[in-house]
Design a protein around this motif. Structure first.
Motif, PDB file in Angstrom:
ATOM      1  N   GLN A  15      -1.409  -9.280  -6.746  1.00 31.87           N
ATOM      2  CA  GLN A  15      -2.764  -8.199  -6.936  1.00 31.87           C
ATOM      3  C   GLN A  15      -2.361  -6.489  -7.100  1.00 31.87           C
ATOM      4  OE1 GLN A  15      -4.919  -9.382  -3.487  1.00 31.87           O
ATOM      5  NE2 GLN A  15      -6.026 -10.819  -4.646  1.00 31.87           N
ATOM      6  N   GLN A  16      -1.442  -6.095  -6.281  1.00 27.87           N
ATOM      7  CA  GLN A  16      -1.303  -4.712  -6.114  1.00 27.87           C
ATOM      8  C   GLN A  16      -0.484  -4.202  -7.385  1.00 27.87           C
ATOM      9  OE1 GLN A  16      -2.650  -3.388  -3.800  1.00 27.87           O
ATOM     10  NE2 GLN A  16      -2.267  -1.114  -3.861  1.00 27.87           N
ATOM     11  N   VAL A  17       0.575  -5.170  -7.900  1.00 34.18           N
ATOM     12  CA  VAL A  17       1.290  -4.644  -9.109  1.00 34.18           C
ATOM     13  C   VAL A  17       0.533  -4.560 -10.218  1.00 34.18           C
ATOM     14  CG1 VAL A  17       2.971  -5.230 -10.537  1.00 34.18           C
ATOM     15  CG2 VAL A  17       3.461  -5.620  -8.137  1.00 34.18           C
ATOM     16  N   LYS A  18      -0.635  -5.685 -10.184  1.00 35.44           N
ATOM     17  CA  LYS A  18      -1.495  -5.857 -11.470  1.00 35.44           C
ATOM     18  C   LYS A  18      -2.454  -4.366 -11.310  1.00 35.44           C
ATOM     19  CE  LYS A  18      -5.525  -8.499 -13.073  1.00 35.44           C
ATOM     20  NZ  LYS A  18      -6.349  -9.459 -12.735  1.00 35.44           N
ATOM     21  N   ASP A  19      -2.891  -4.054 -10.347  1.00 39.29           N
ATOM     22  CA  ASP A  19      -3.737  -2.873 -10.050  1.00 39.29           C
ATOM     23  C   ASP A  19      -3.150  -1.439 -10.139  1.00 39.29           C
ATOM     24  OD1 ASP A  19      -6.033  -4.672  -9.299  1.00 39.29           O
ATOM     25  OD2 ASP A  19      -5.504  -4.156  -7.214  1.00 39.29           O
ATOM     26  N   THR A  20      -1.954  -1.480  -9.815  1.00 41.02           N
ATOM     27  CA  THR A  20      -1.206  -0.146  -9.959  1.00 41.02           C
ATOM     28  C   THR A  20      -0.069   0.151 -11.063  1.00 41.02           C
ATOM     29  OG1 THR A  20       0.401  -0.797  -8.201  1.00 41.02           O
ATOM     30  CG2 THR A  20      -1.444   0.093  -7.449  1.00 41.02           C
ATOM     31  N   SER A  21       0.500  -1.135 -11.404  1.00 44.05           N
ATOM     32  CA  SER A  21       1.622  -1.069 -12.536  1.00 44.05           C
ATOM     33  C   SER A  21       1.601  -2.307 -13.555  1.00 44.05           C
ATOM     34  CB  SER A  21       3.056  -1.169 -11.794  1.00 44.05           C
ATOM     35  OG  SER A  21       3.015  -0.203 -10.835  1.00 44.05           O
ATOM     36  N   PRO A  22       0.701  -2.291 -14.437  1.00 40.22           N
ATOM     37  CA  PRO A  22       0.320  -3.735 -15.077  1.00 40.22           C
ATOM     38  C   PRO A  22       1.507  -3.755 -15.874  1.00 40.22           C
ATOM     39  CG  PRO A  22      -1.045  -1.683 -15.649  1.00 40.22           C
ATOM     40  CD  PRO A  22      -0.466  -1.500 -14.525  1.00 40.22           C
ATOM     41  N   ASP A  23       2.142  -2.847 -16.421  1.00 37.60           N
ATOM     42  CA  ASP A  23       3.563  -3.197 -17.234  1.00 37.60           C
ATOM     43  C   ASP A  23       4.552  -3.658 -16.538  1.00 37.60           C
ATOM     44  OD1 ASP A  23       2.456  -1.551 -19.405  1.00 37.60           O
ATOM     45  OD2 ASP A  23       3.225   0.217 -19.085  1.00 37.60           O
ATOM     46  N   ASP A  24       4.683  -3.424 -15.189  1.00 34.76           N
ATOM     47  CA  ASP A  24       5.618  -4.134 -14.299  1.00 34.76           C
ATOM     48  C   ASP A  24       5.281  -5.551 -14.419  1.00 34.76           C
ATOM     49  OD1 ASP A  24       7.130  -2.070 -13.958  1.00 34.76           O
ATOM     50  OD2 ASP A  24       6.520  -1.512 -11.926  1.00 34.76           O
ATOM     51  N   CYS A  62       0.635  -1.170  -0.063  1.00 32.31           N
ATOM     52  CA  CYS A  62      -0.023  -0.057  -0.139  1.00 32.31           C
ATOM     53  C   CYS A  62       0.763   1.318  -0.003  1.00 32.31           C
ATOM     54  CB  CYS A  62      -0.985  -0.121   1.267  1.00 32.31           C
ATOM     55  SG  CYS A  62      -2.218  -1.275   1.103  1.00 32.31           S
ATOM     56  N   ASN A  63       2.044   1.155   0.014  1.00 31.48           N
ATOM     57  CA  ASN A  63       3.216   2.242  -0.123  1.00 31.48           C
ATOM     58  C   ASN A  63       3.534   2.166  -1.520  1.00 31.48           C
ATOM     59  OD1 ASN A  63       5.598   3.753   0.056  1.00 31.48           O
ATOM     60  ND2 ASN A  63       5.407   3.689   2.212  1.00 31.48           N
ATOM     61  N   PRO A  64       3.260   3.132  -2.395  1.00 30.49           N
ATOM     62  CA  PRO A  64       3.668   2.849  -3.684  1.00 30.49           C
ATOM     63  C   PRO A  64       5.343   3.004  -3.936  1.00 30.49           C
ATOM     64  CG  PRO A  64       1.859   4.527  -3.602  1.00 30.49           C
ATOM     65  CD  PRO A  64       2.242   4.126  -2.108  1.00 30.49           C
ATOM     66  N   GLU A  65       5.833   3.972  -2.996  1.00 31.02           N
ATOM     67  CA  GLU A  65       7.320   3.946  -3.448  1.00 31.02           C
ATOM     68  C   GLU A  65       8.109   2.601  -2.993  1.00 31.02           C
ATOM     69  OE1 GLU A  65      11.232   6.352  -1.416  1.00 31.02           O
ATOM     70  OE2 GLU A  65       9.166   7.287  -1.064  1.00 31.02           O
ATOM     71  N   THR A  66       7.635   2.151  -1.607  1.00 29.11           N
ATOM     72  CA  THR A  66       8.017   0.734  -1.277  1.00 29.11           C
ATOM     73  C   THR A  66       7.994  -0.369  -2.305  1.00 29.11           C
ATOM     74  OG1 THR A  66       7.869   1.402   0.978  1.00 29.11           O
ATOM     75  CG2 THR A  66       8.227  -1.039   0.671  1.00 29.11           C
TER      76      THR A  66
END
Length: 298
Positions: free
Chosen positions: A264-273, A211-215
């Motif tokens: 799940q979080q990577v999929k939601d916030t950074s699909p390219d990653d 839940c911390n975008p930077e981390t």
């Protein structure tokens, strides 16, 4: 009178069950825990009720009173070995903690002598077999030892029965049958490589990370070889290829949950990653479906 006799017999049977404790964690990397001062301190603090327990530590703690009172009579060989190594390391590095453990679990010193006698010769059978095998191969077939280093294992444990049948010959050093090497190799490495991953970080606050975008970004950059790794991220990264290829078979429930939340979080916030992670760790899409299925209820 007959009623009392029957009642006593029933209670005796009931109290004697089960014949052994659960074996879910018999493959635990105990050396990795006792040789890590922080992990060892956490386990001891759990046993002494000075801090929260991980699920695995809590399970061991739940049987510790009974194991102490019964001289580990229900312990498997692996469990005796783990308890022996744990107590030796605590005695060596934190004698005050050992005294506190004895005060808590055996305040009258009624059971300690019997417990020590029961575990003093305990050894890690898996490591003993592997050591014996590799020493013999090094002595008799050095080219085979080179081949082993390339990576040879048996993920489906197809050869374990063959090992049990062959172990007598293996331990007495008779290697007249060339097929014996293959059977023992497959089975021993299957056992050795089926051990769960280290549980040192099973109590990690994964929600705080994802839940911390930077981390979250730093962890992903580590996994993709695009940035430096923290010690914790490096540990997870080291098992990620194997966890992907084996559908997280060696993951603890806590590790499955962490991986699920991370993906799940990577999929939601950074699909390219997420796409980059799939290309790096599963370029042919051979494992993703099995991995997703293994994580979905975590």
């Amino acid at each position: 009178m007959k009623f009392l006799v029957v009642l006593s017999a029933v209670l005796a049977v009931a109290l004697a069950r089960p014949d052994s404790y659960k074996t879910d964690h018999d493959g635990l990397d105990i050396e990795g825990i006792v040789n890590n001062p922080e992990a060892l301190a956490k386990v001891t603090a759990c046993f002494l009720e000075k801090s929260p327990c991980t699920p695995i530590a809590a399970e061991f703690k739940s049987v510790l009173p009974d194991a102490t009172e019964t001289a580990c009579s229900k312990c498997t060989a692996a469990q005796k070995h783990m308890l022996k190594l744990y107590l030796l390391k605590v005695r060596e590095t934190a004698p005050d903690d050992l005294k506190a453990l004895k005060t808590k679990y055996d305040p009258d010193s009624k059971h300690i002598d019997a417990l020590i006698a029961a575990i003093k010769d305990a050894s890690n059978m898996r490591n003993d077999m592997l050591k014996l095998y590799l020493l013999k191969v090094r002595e008799t077939a050095p080219d085979d030892l080179k081949a082993l280093k390339t990576k040879y294992y048996d993920p489906d444990s197809k050869h374990i029965d063959a090992l049990i049948a062959a172990i007598k010959d293996a331990t007495t050093g008779r290697w007249t049958n060339p097929k014996m090497k293959v059977l023992v190799l497959s089975a021993v490495l299957a056992i050795a490589l089926a051990a769960p991953y280290s549980t040192d970080n099973d109590d990690l606050d994964v929600e705080a990370i994802v839940c911390n975008p930077e981390t979250l970004s730093k962890v992903t950059q580590c996994f993709l070889d695009k940035g430096p790794c923290s010690d914790v991220a490096a540990q997870f990264k080291s098992v990620l290829p194997d966890a992907t290829a084996t559908a997280c078979r060696k993951c603890t429930p806590a590790q499955k949950h962490m991986l699920k939340r991370y993906l799940q979080q990577v999929k939601d916030t950074s699909p390219d990653d997420l796409q980059a992670l799939r290309e790096k760790y599963d370029p042919d899409s051979q494992h993703i479906d099995a991995l997703v299925a293994a994580l979905k209820d975590a």
